[in-house]
Design a protein around this motif. Structure first.
Motif, mmCIF file in Angstrom:
data_model
loop_
_atom_site.group_PDB
_atom_site.id
_atom_site.type_symbol
_atom_site.label_atom_id
_atom_site.label_comp_id
_atom_site.label_asym_id
_atom_site.label_seq_id
_atom_site.Cartn_x
_atom_site.Cartn_y
_atom_site.Cartn_z
ATOM 1 N N ASP A 127 0.844 -1.184 0.000
ATOM 2 C CA ASP A 127 0.000 0.000 0.000
ATOM 3 C C ASP A 127 0.882 1.239 0.000
ATOM 4 O O ASP A 127 1.745 1.402 0.856
ATOM 5 C CB ASP A 127 -0.900 -0.032 1.244
ATOM 6 C CG ASP A 127 -1.703 1.233 1.396
ATOM 7 O OD1 ASP A 127 -2.446 1.548 0.448
ATOM 8 O OD2 ASP A 127 -1.587 1.916 2.422
ATOM 9 N N LEU A 128 0.666 2.079 -0.990
ATOM 10 C CA LEU A 128 1.565 3.209 -1.187
ATOM 11 C C LEU A 128 1.570 4.162 0.008
ATOM 12 O O LEU A 128 2.617 4.649 0.434
ATOM 13 C CB LEU A 128 1.172 3.961 -2.462
ATOM 14 C CG LEU A 128 2.236 4.903 -2.959
ATOM 15 C CD1 LEU A 128 2.948 4.314 -4.145
ATOM 16 C CD2 LEU A 128 1.650 6.241 -3.327
ATOM 17 N N GLY A 129 0.384 4.395 0.554
ATOM 18 C CA GLY A 129 0.299 5.299 1.700
ATOM 19 C C GLY A 129 1.101 4.768 2.884
ATOM 20 O O GLY A 129 1.815 5.518 3.557
ATOM 21 N N THR A 130 0.994 3.464 3.112
ATOM 22 C CA THR A 130 1.747 2.858 4.208
ATOM 23 C C THR A 130 3.240 2.949 3.940
ATOM 24 O O THR A 130 4.027 3.225 4.842
ATOM 25 C CB THR A 130 1.332 1.389 4.375
ATOM 26 O OG1 THR A 130 -0.088 1.313 4.409
ATOM 27 C CG2 THR A 130 1.906 0.789 5.638
ATOM 28 N N THR A 148 4.928 5.193 2.218
ATOM 29 C CA THR A 148 5.478 6.538 2.459
ATOM 30 C C THR A 148 5.582 6.809 3.956
ATOM 31 O O THR A 148 6.542 7.399 4.423
ATOM 32 C CB THR A 148 4.613 7.635 1.795
ATOM 33 O OG1 THR A 148 3.271 7.496 2.254
ATOM 34 C CG2 THR A 148 4.635 7.529 0.288
ATOM 35 N N ALA A 190 7.085 7.505 -5.457
ATOM 36 C CA ALA A 190 6.622 8.105 -4.217
ATOM 37 C C ALA A 190 7.727 8.164 -3.165
ATOM 38 O O ALA A 190 7.772 9.094 -2.363
ATOM 39 C CB ALA A 190 5.428 7.311 -3.675
ATOM 40 N N MET A 199 -5.105 13.600 1.773
ATOM 41 C CA MET A 199 -4.233 12.426 1.821
ATOM 42 C C MET A 199 -3.384 12.323 0.552
ATOM 43 O O MET A 199 -2.238 11.871 0.588
ATOM 44 C CB MET A 199 -5.090 11.166 1.997
ATOM 45 C CG MET A 199 -4.304 9.872 2.096
ATOM 46 S SD MET A 199 -3.280 9.804 3.574
ATOM 47 C CE MET A 199 -2.519 8.206 3.378
ATOM 48 N N LEU A 253 0.651 11.051 -0.488
ATOM 49 C CA LEU A 253 1.031 9.908 -1.323
ATOM 50 C C LEU A 253 2.055 10.312 -2.379
ATOM 51 O O LEU A 253 2.781 9.466 -2.893
ATOM 52 C CB LEU A 253 -0.205 9.321 -2.004
ATOM 53 C CG LEU A 253 -1.269 8.720 -1.094
ATOM 54 C CD1 LEU A 253 -2.477 8.294 -1.893
ATOM 55 C CD2 LEU A 253 -0.717 7.535 -0.333
ATOM 56 N N THR A 254 2.071 11.560 -2.743
ATOM 57 C CA THR A 254 2.932 12.154 -3.784
ATOM 58 C C THR A 254 2.713 11.592 -5.186
ATOM 59 O O THR A 254 2.743 12.316 -6.151
ATOM 60 C CB THR A 254 4.442 12.033 -3.454
ATOM 61 O OG1 THR A 254 4.833 10.668 -3.445
ATOM 62 C CG2 THR A 254 4.775 12.664 -2.134
ATOM 63 N N TYR A 255 2.485 10.281 -5.301
ATOM 64 C CA TYR A 255 2.269 9.715 -6.626
ATOM 65 C C TYR A 255 1.078 8.780 -6.559
ATOM 66 O O TYR A 255 0.975 7.970 -5.648
ATOM 67 C CB TYR A 255 3.498 8.934 -7.077
ATOM 68 C CG TYR A 255 3.321 8.224 -8.393
ATOM 69 C CD1 TYR A 255 3.539 8.894 -9.593
ATOM 70 C CD2 TYR A 255 2.920 6.901 -8.441
ATOM 71 C CE1 TYR A 255 3.349 8.255 -10.802
ATOM 72 C CE2 TYR A 255 2.727 6.254 -9.645
ATOM 73 C CZ TYR A 255 2.947 6.935 -10.822
ATOM 74 O OH TYR A 255 2.755 6.302 -12.016
#
Lengths: 289, 245, 411, 317
Positions: free
Chosen positions: C91-94, C96, C122, D221, D225-227
């Motif tokens: 998961d991208l949010g996790t 980062t 990211a 949010m 996330l930037t991307y």
């Protein structure tokens, strides 16, 4: 033109067989036991890995493996119901609460099963090639492994259908599906029947997994993907109908095949679009009451 | 003057006519009885009037306004309230809030919340539930739950009240209390249509009675006329019984 | 009763876990180099992470630690590497957030990359913002080239489409006289990019693209696509996607007797499992690669280290050597810098040349230089994924047209 | 002392506590550095999603799996217009876009009951993701998009602002006649309709208001996330997690979902960092156990214990 069209429709039917097989177990689990089993795909995954491991290490024919993995998963499913879902059922005030809670519980199961599978088998891709040959049907070729899958889907489901129609246990299951309260009053051991149904659902999942592994690469994280397919198919056909699963599967297969032929990029969009439109027009599915 | 009027009201379930071509007319201020064997279409007719189901064909007029096709809440706000055959209270809300809901949404009048609260208490008092006003509705006895439904319906300020078997399942004492309640509601000037199997109640309360059978209207008239109608007796007692007497 | 016991038990577990979170603080004395990673240990990305960078960092770290670690002059001794691995669940949010945690809270000495091109996009700005050197692993894209000038701390190890691969492929095919190509690509960054670059490079060598379609992830039915490609009669069939596309597409091609003169697949063909899946039938299939064992002594040593005595499935002829080389550059940069100061190490990485499994290796504008690559296009020949392009690195001759699919071994 | 003053005194204490917590939260970035803020942002995201989910689903009983759809719309809005407009406008547009989507979806689907509604909303998330993917590839020729980057304190304050607004909205709705109507719909929809409640209107409106907050938090949010790409933005995790968190915390009160979301997010953080290999195993087990043995959620359980303790004290005195 007509041959091309026929060609596409038949390959759609073949896909439909696979979809139906993926969905039949879920339809049983939801239709009778009222568990919308989000971890259905994990059972498919276990079936697929069982088949893969036996084929790779002992050279067991994947079709034979069905008879090995199926009963094992049946037992797992049976005891899962006997422990987890039975308690949930006892604690739930209404059928709707049970449906919501069992959905979430199966979501938790998904996590648990997947993690164990990753610990045992790792997360990387496994794949083997079986019956990757073409079968000539009137000038057009079709993949043999998919035909075997369709054949088995039909045979397995027919057997099950006959079992439901003619055996005592089958009748009890159908009675339970129609009205659990009354079935209970009529002397059907309802918890036993529901557990059996859940077990049979897991058994079907195992068959689906085994047959799938002949056509597609498998990973321990693939479960959710197949759960989603199963949900779409089951909703299309009617949540509690085995025949409905086939109709849903074939519908999805044929529409998918045609759309893929025209514009593959839209195949998945088409799946979800039919699914959503059908839910709006006929929420209970094509065969649902 | 007729407050509610139906012309050719029809409803099918599947291929079966649940209510078929029924005409009726209810006068303002009267108590109008609706009887018939099980499955005759009485509750279906209530559901059509209160718009729980859409009408297949025919017209229903309330105070000379066509209300067919309106949404249930609109009909309620126009002044038609109802109770349910199988009680439908809000089980986890306190009794008081059950009634308050009717005051909040059944009216379009601009009452203050204090006025609404005191009115709610009045209605609870009217049906005799003051004692249990803060209890969750599900803890009430069946008789009290039925009273609560009546109170909730009254709270919407109806001119017409549809009572669906409010006496079913009650013991004799409770039945007579309920009859007394219905009479008091009538004294408030509210028109009543009631479905009831307790014949004593229907015969005592209602001025006119309509009999439904298999979705069709087979008789209408005063209690005396209905009691003596051969057609009605035949329906209720079956043909053989009639032949032997 | 049982109910209460269980309830108590859950509460206990939750409380203990929360307490663990509060009270274990990560304080590291400087007797080791702590490297932090947010990796997909679970979730959909785990499949890629598990077979790509993971075997490399595991083997490499063990090897370096077996030698006592990395010598850092500033401390006058060898410091072993300690890995601190978090699960980003794909998961991208996790990812980062965990990257931020590794840098800000755990204050790790170094950051190793997360998995996937989107994740590189990211993570790179975060690493750069904090002045952490980041040598990426899985993932790379033409897009990243435009970003790199603004991200001085980021270095890309993996080769990708226009960074030599597709031009080499186009040239190979052009030379053999391929005239038409049918491209099917996965509907994502990877697919768009490869098909896009092919759209530029193929025509330069006289190859016309006569079919182009995208396939969304989780597509299951490839028969209509293969049938269409077959009907088009194209010389070259390209499947620019991941194993979930390339493997069934291969199987379907075989079953439907589709025999283009060249069959090229994205990341999947370059893995050992492609060969174990299709056996001799893999003969002649093209894919992307970096090296073959027979290429050099260093290559042979790496092959032995990584693959000897292990199942063939885990082989990866494309990514593995590049990730390995990336780690070697990193180690040598630390040794040359003689300090753990990221700024100094960055300077070394950006300017100096290193000696890795690939031979002399260096970064140019943040990308591993084209000249370091020891191969771009591979082809399965007699059970070995030979380098066939560019010609100067080739370990075998490019076979065109490929032989038709053999009937699968009868069981 | 009569009951009303006692009640107002109790609520005064509550308000003081809430006010103090908010003051602490507002000044948090000034006395801690680094990661605490980052973690709090993640917690706030889930708290907002869960609370918004409960606003509609908790009271009406319609189990919506659409949070990911609204959250994703917010994220995508931010990616599309974030570079053009001032950020507050982006957030507002993200919220409004979700609001409008929710009205459309709500008007179409709220007649679906039980599990069908859950399945439909899940399908919706997937349909949007795949349609967007097709659109991005065929029309715009891109898959991913870069989002403007903001510093964490700014993100934090936006989140906190949205959270406060959400809390206020939830509180006001809960104590208004619409809150009563919502609960009545959840318990006996037919009766509510026949008592004058515009059932569809109330449901759609609440659904849309809750979607507004999900969209708004999504657009904030996005900057973290930037991307993004369609599958990052419309990840079904954001549908399932708020449901699990709400059930874990308990949907009966305002603070249940908040506590549930905060604890589970923090728990997840510990698991993925300290027990990464078995993160799913433990998380799944806790989820299953909570569903089995905490039928009213964590808060319900604590209340029960509290009540029991009070009763015991009562007996003692």
């Amino acid at each position: 033109m007509i041959t091309t069209f026929l060609d596409i429709v038949i390959s759609g039917l073949l896909m439909g067989g696979i979809y139906a097989l993926i969905a039949v177990g879920l339809s049983l689990q939801y239709g009778v036991a009222r568990v919308l089993n989000i971890s259905h795909g994990e059972f498919i995954m276990i079936g697929a890995f069982g088949t893969y491991i036996l084929y790779k290490t002992a050279g067991v024919n994947p079709i034979l493996t069905l008879a090995i993995c199926g009963p094992v998963l049946f037992l797992i499913g049976f005891f899962l119901y006997k422990t987890l879902f039975k308690i949930l059922l006892a604690f739930s005030d209404s059928a709707e609460i049970f449906e919501g809670k069992s959905l979430l519980a199966s979501f938790g199961l998904l996590f648990i099963i997947q993690n164990i599978a990753i610990l045992i088998w790792g997360a990387d891709i496994k794949s083997y090639s079986f019956l990757n040959i073409g079968v000539d049907l009137g000038g057009a070729l079709f993949p043999a492994n998919r035909m075997v899958t369709l054949l088995f889907a039909v045979v397995i489901s027919m057997t099950f259908y006959l079992f439901l129609a003619f055996t005592r246990m089958g009748k009890a299951i159908r009675a339970a599906a129609q009205n659990p309260r009354i079935a209970g009053l009529m002397g059907v051991n309802i918890n036993q029947v529901l557990a059996l149904c859940f077990g049979f659902g897991a058994l079907m999942a195992s068959f689906a997994g085994g047959l799938l592994s002949m056509c597609y690469p498998i990973t321990t994280t693939m479960g959710m993907e197949y759960t989603v397919i199963a949900i779409i198919v089951v909703v299309l056909g009617g949540l509690d109908s085995i025949v409905g699963s086939f109709i849903g599967g074939f519908l999805l297969g044929i529409v998918g095949s045609i759309v893929t032929y025209i514009e593959p990029g839209l195949a998945l969009v088409a799946y979800y679009a039919i699914f959503i439109i059908l839910l709006l027009v006929r929420p209970t599915g094509i065969l649902g009451k | 003057m007729s407050i509610l009027e139906g012309k050719g009201v029809t409803k099918y379930f599947g291929g079966l006519a649940a209510v078929s071509n029924v005409d009726f007319s209810v006068e303002k201020g009267e108590a109008f009885g609706l009887i018939g064997p099980n499955g005759a279409g009485k509750t279906t007719l209530f559901n059509l009037i209160s718009a729980a189901y859409p009408v297949k064909s025919g017209i229903i007029r309330f105070k000379d306004k066509d209300i067919t096709g309106l949404k249930p809440y609109k009909i309620c706000r126009m002044g038609v309230a109802r109770t349910f055959q199988i009680v439908k209270i809000f089980p986890d809300l306190p009794v008081f809030s059950n009634v308050l809901l009717g005051l909040h949404f059944g009216h379009s009048s601009g009452m203050s919340s204090a006025e609404k609260a005191s009115l709610a208490l009045e209605y609870l008092d009217f049906v005799g539930l003051t004692q249990v006003k803060m209890a969750p509705a599900k803890d009430l006895t069946l008789a009290n739950q039925k009273r609560l439904e009546v109170a909730r319906a009254l709270a919407t300020g109806p001119e017409l009240l549809l009572l669906d078997e409010i006496m079913a399942g009650l013991n004799p004492t409770e039945v007579s209390q309920a009859m007394e309640l219905v009479n008091r509601i009538r004294e408030k000037g509210i028109t009543i249509i009631m479905i009831e199997h307790v014949m004593k109640a229907i015969m005592n309360i209602c001025q006119r009675i309509m009999v439904l059978h298999h979705g069709e209207k087979i008789a209408e008239g005063s209690p005396r006329e209905i009691a003596n109608s051969e057609k009605v007796i035949k329906v209720y007692l079956g043909e053989k019984a009639h032949a032997t007497c | 009763m049982k109910n209460k016991v269980f309830t108590g038990l859950i509460m206990f577990v939750v409380v203990v876990l929360l307490a663990v979170g509060f009270y274990t603080t990560n304080t590291f004395a400087k007797d080791k180099i702590v490297v932090g990673m947010a990796r997909p240990l679970s979730g959909p990305m785990a499949t890629i992470g598990d077979s790509a960078f993971k075997p490399i960092y595991d083997t490499w770290t063990d090897e370096v630690n077996a030698q006592g670690g990395i010598y850092v002059k500033e401390y006058g001794k060898k410091l072993p590497i300690e890995l601190l691995i978090y699960d980003d669940k794909g998961d991208l949010g996790t990812m980062t957030r965990l990257t931020e945690k590794l840098i800000v809270k755990d204050k790790v000495d170094f950051l190793w990359p997360s998995c996937g091109t989107a994740f590189v996009f990211a993570q790179a700005p975060i690493a750069n913002k904090h002045g952490y050197v980041l040598i990426t692993a899985e993932g790379g894209a033409t897009h990243v080239k435009d970003m790199l000038p603004s991200l001085p701390y980021v270095f890309v190890s993996l080769s990708f489409s226009d960074w030599y691969q597709i031009p080499v492929l186009a040239e190979l095919l052009g030379e053999k006289g391929a005239k038409t190509a049918y491209i099917t690509f996965r509907a994502d960054l990877f697919g768009i990019e490869y098909s896009g670059v092919a759209g530029i490079e193929f025509p330069k060598h006289g190859i016309e693209i006569i079919g182009l379609n995208s396939v969304p992830p989780e597509t299951k039915d490839f028969a209509p696509i293969i049938k269409k490609a077959k009907a088009s009669g194209a010389d070259v069939f390209c499947a620019f996607g991941y194993p979930d596309l390339v493997l069934p597409a291969t199987g379907t091609s075989m079953a439907l007797d589709y025999n283009p003169k060249a069959w090229i697949g994205g990341p999947a063909v370059n893995f050992g499992f492609y060969h174990t899946t299709f056996g001799p039938a893999a003969e002649g299939v093209l894919g992307f690669t970096t090296f073959a064992c027979s290429q050099s002594k260093a290559a042979q040593t790496l092959c032995d280290k990584l693959y000897k005595g292990k199942p063939e499935e885990i082989n990866d002829w494309w990514g593995h050597p590049l990730y390995w080389a990336g780690l070697e550059c990193w180690k040598q940069a630390i040794e040359k810098a003689g300090t753990l100061d990221q700024k100094v190490i960055r300077e070394v990485l950006a300017t100096e040349k290193f000696n890795t499994v690939l031979g002399p290796t260096w970064f140019e504008n943040g990308l591993m230089a084209k000249e370091c690559h020891t191969g771009e296009i591979g082809q399965w020949q007699k059970g070995i994924f030979e380098v066939v392009g560019p010609t100067k690195n080739a370990t075998a001759k490019f076979v065109y047209p490929k032989s038709i699919w053999p009937a699968p071994p009868k069981k | 002392m009569d009951i009303t003053t006692l009640k107002s005194k109790k609520s005064l204490i509550w308000w003081t506590v809430i006010f103090t917590i908010f003051i602490l939260l507002i000044f948090l970035p000034f006395y801690t550095q680094g990661y605490a803020v980052v973690l709090l942002i993640s917690i706030l995201v889930y708290v907002i999603l869960t609370l918004s989910w409960v606003m509609f689903s908790g009271s009406t009983g319609y189990m919506s799996l659409a949070p990911a759809a609204f959250f994703g719309v917010g994220i995508y809005t931010s990616a599309l217009i974030g570079k053009v407009f001032p950020f507050p406008i982006t957030v507002l547009v993200g919220g409004m876009a979700s609001f409008i989507l929710a009205i459309l979806v709500g008007a179409l689907t709220l007649r679906l009951k039980g599990i069908y509604f859950a399945i439909f909303t899940f399908g919706l998330v997937m349909l949007i993701a795949y349609s967007l993917l097709f659109f991005e590839i065929q029309v715009t020729g891109t898959r991913g998009r870069f989002v403007i980057v903001m510093d964490y304190n700014t993100i934090y304050f936006y989140m906190l602002g949205i959270f406060m607004l959400l809390l206020l909205t939830t509180y006001l709705i809960k104590n208004s006649k619409y809150g009563l109507a919502l609960r009545s719909i959840g318990q006996e929809e037919d009766a509510a309709a026949h008592t004058g409640v515009n059932v569809v209107g109330v449901k759609v409106m609440t659904f849309a208001i809750s979607a507004f907050f999900m969209g708004a938090v999504g657009s904030v949010m996005a900057t973290k996330l930037t991307y993004i790409d369609p599958f990052i933005a419309f990840s079904t995790t954001y549908s399932f997690m708020p449901v699990a968190m709400a059930i874990f915390g308990g949907t009966g009160s305002l603070y249940g979902p908040i506590i549930g979301a905060a604890i589970l997010t923090y728990l997840e953080e510990i698991l993925i960092t300290k027990f990464a290999e078995v993160y799913m195993l433990i998380f799944g087990a806790i989820l299953v156990a909570a569903i089995l043995y905490l039928p009213d959620g964590l808060v319900g359980f604590i209340q029960k214990i509290w009540r029991r303790l009070m009763e015991r004290n009562h007996v003692d005195t």
